[in-house]
Structure formats: C-alpha cells, structure tokens
Design a protein around this motif. Structure first.
Motif, mmCIF file in Angstrom:
data_model
loop_
_atom_site.group_PDB
_atom_site.id
_atom_site.type_symbol
_atom_site.label_atom_id
_atom_site.label_comp_id
_atom_site.label_asym_id
_atom_site.label_seq_id
_atom_site.Cartn_x
_atom_site.Cartn_y
_atom_site.Cartn_z
ATOM 1 N N GLU A 1 8.332 3.282 7.799
ATOM 2 C CA GLU A 1 7.344 4.270 7.361
ATOM 3 C C GLU A 1 6.138 3.590 6.722
ATOM 4 O O GLU A 1 4.995 4.031 6.904
ATOM 5 N N MET A 2 6.387 2.518 5.974
ATOM 6 C CA MET A 2 5.288 1.797 5.342
ATOM 7 C C MET A 2 4.379 1.148 6.381
ATOM 8 O O MET A 2 3.156 1.113 6.218
ATOM 9 N N LYS A 3 4.976 0.636 7.452
ATOM 10 C CA LYS A 3 4.182 0.002 8.504
ATOM 11 C C LYS A 3 3.224 1.019 9.112
ATOM 12 O O LYS A 3 2.028 0.734 9.295
ATOM 13 N N SER A 4 3.740 2.210 9.412
ATOM 14 C CA SER A 4 2.893 3.257 9.994
ATOM 15 C C SER A 4 1.845 3.724 8.993
ATOM 16 O O SER A 4 0.676 3.949 9.352
ATOM 17 N N TRP A 5 2.258 3.849 7.728
ATOM 18 C CA TRP A 5 1.337 4.326 6.692
ATOM 19 C C TRP A 5 0.212 3.323 6.459
ATOM 20 O O TRP A 5 -0.950 3.699 6.311
#
Length: 226
Positions: free
Chosen positions: A173-177
């Motif tokens: 999720e952090m990568k996408s965010w």
C-alpha cells in the motif's frame, strides 16, 4: 514560576473574524437548517458583498485593538524575569511543535496514508481484549500482557505470521501511495531508502518491533499503576 503563557495578551481578531463573531448567531437564527460549514460559507459570502465603508469600520476596530494589544504585550514582557521569559519561550516552542505535528498527521490522514503494520502483540490484544478479565481497560491490558509473555513460541507464531502478512500489506500500500504522492508533487512525504526495510532483515525487524511493543505496553502499565 508565578506566571503562565495564558496571561499573555491575546492578539486582536482580524476584521473578517470580528464580523463572523458578531453575526454568527443572527445568520444561525435565519438559517437553522444549515450545517456549520454551510453557515460559515454563507457568512463569508456576506462579508465579500459588504460595502467597503462597512468593512472599514471593522478594520478601524482592529487597528484600535492592535494598538491596545501592543501596549499590553509590552507591559506583560516587562514584568518577566530572564528565566521566566526563557521558560515561556520554550513552552511556546513545544506548543507550536505539537501543533505542527498534529497538522502534519491530519494531512497524512486526509491524503490516505496507509496505516502502519501491527505487531503480533497488537493483534493478540485486539482479538482477545473484549473477553479478557479486568474491570478496567488498564487491568485488561495487564492481564493480556502477562498472558502474552507466558505463551510459547509455537502459540505466538500465528499472531507473528499475521503481523508479517500485515507488514506485506503495508509495504504494498505504501508503494502505491508514494507513487501517487510523486504524481501530486509531494516528494517530501516519500520515505528515504534508509527507511525502507530490506527483505533479508524482515524477521529481525518484526522481532525487534514485537519486543518494542511489549516494552511500551509494560511501561504504560507501570505508569498507570503508579
């Protein structure tokens, strides 16, 4: 000692906020169905349409209050000892830092930053809190902490595995965010490479975090008991 920042004279309100304060109740009576946000917007629109001559009256009132404020502030500062002035300055610095921190956290929430992964201990507590014994939240937490410490490695493993899965969820999720933040021009919110965990250190990191959460819980319980 003997003086507080609460005694510091308050800065006078700007012309618009004076108008808002004086007319809010009137607008509320005329528009009882409106939400607070809608009401403030309506008052703001009324301020924009207010004739310059009427706005000037509010501005003159602000100037008068500002002159009084400067005199009161000078008198307030004159009574401070160097030690008091330094203490109040430090108090103000901490208060502003806390305000900036709160604002930054609120901004991250609005931007939808993923929630940090939970530790195995956190997951164990959330799953067993309601059924745990204790007449207060602190007592329940103490009972769960003691139970967790007595669990064998095999008994803890399911929770540690869930924590590991949650960590994978967080990283994805952090990568996408972060990609989204780059698109928005907010590279300042992107983690540095040093902050990103390496795969080979995942188990060590999880163990360290679990230990850290246990220590924090233990410290919290100790403080509550004192």
């Amino acid at each position: 000692r003997g003086i507080s920042s609460d005694e510091r004279p308050k800065r006078p309100m700007a012309a618009y906020f004076r108008f808002l304060k004086e007319n809010r109740s009137v607008f509320r009576q005329k528009n009882p169905e409106m939400s607070s946000m809608e009401l403030v917007k309506k008052i703001a629109d009324a301020w924009k349409e207010l004739p310059v001559s009427q706005k000037q009256a509010y501005e003159e009132a602000r100037k008068t209050d500002w002159q009084r404020y400067k005199e009161q502030l000078a008198a307030y500062k004159a009574q401070l000892t160097p030690a008091q002035a330094a203490a109040l300055k430090e108090e103000r610095r901490k208060r502003l830092a806390k305000r900036r921190s709160f604002k930054a956290k609120r901004e991250l929430t609005v931007l939808g930053k993923p929630k940090r992964p939970r530790s195995g201990f956190n997951i164990f507590v959330s799953e067993n809190f309601q059924e745990s014994e204790g007449i207060s939240p602190v007592a329940k937490l103490k009972q769960l902490f003691d139970t967790w410490r007595k669990l064998s490695s095999t008994q803890k493993q399911p929770y540690l595995q869930l924590a590991e899965d949650d960590k994978v969820r967080y990283e994805n999720e952090m990568k996408s965010w972060e990609e989204k933040m780059v698109e928005l021009g907010r590279e300042d919110l992107i983690r540095s490479r040093k902050q990103r965990p390496k795969k080979e250190n995942a188990n060590k990191t999880e163990t360290a975090k679990a230990s850290s959460h246990e220590n924090k819980a233990k410290l919290k319980l100790k403080r509550s008991e004192e």
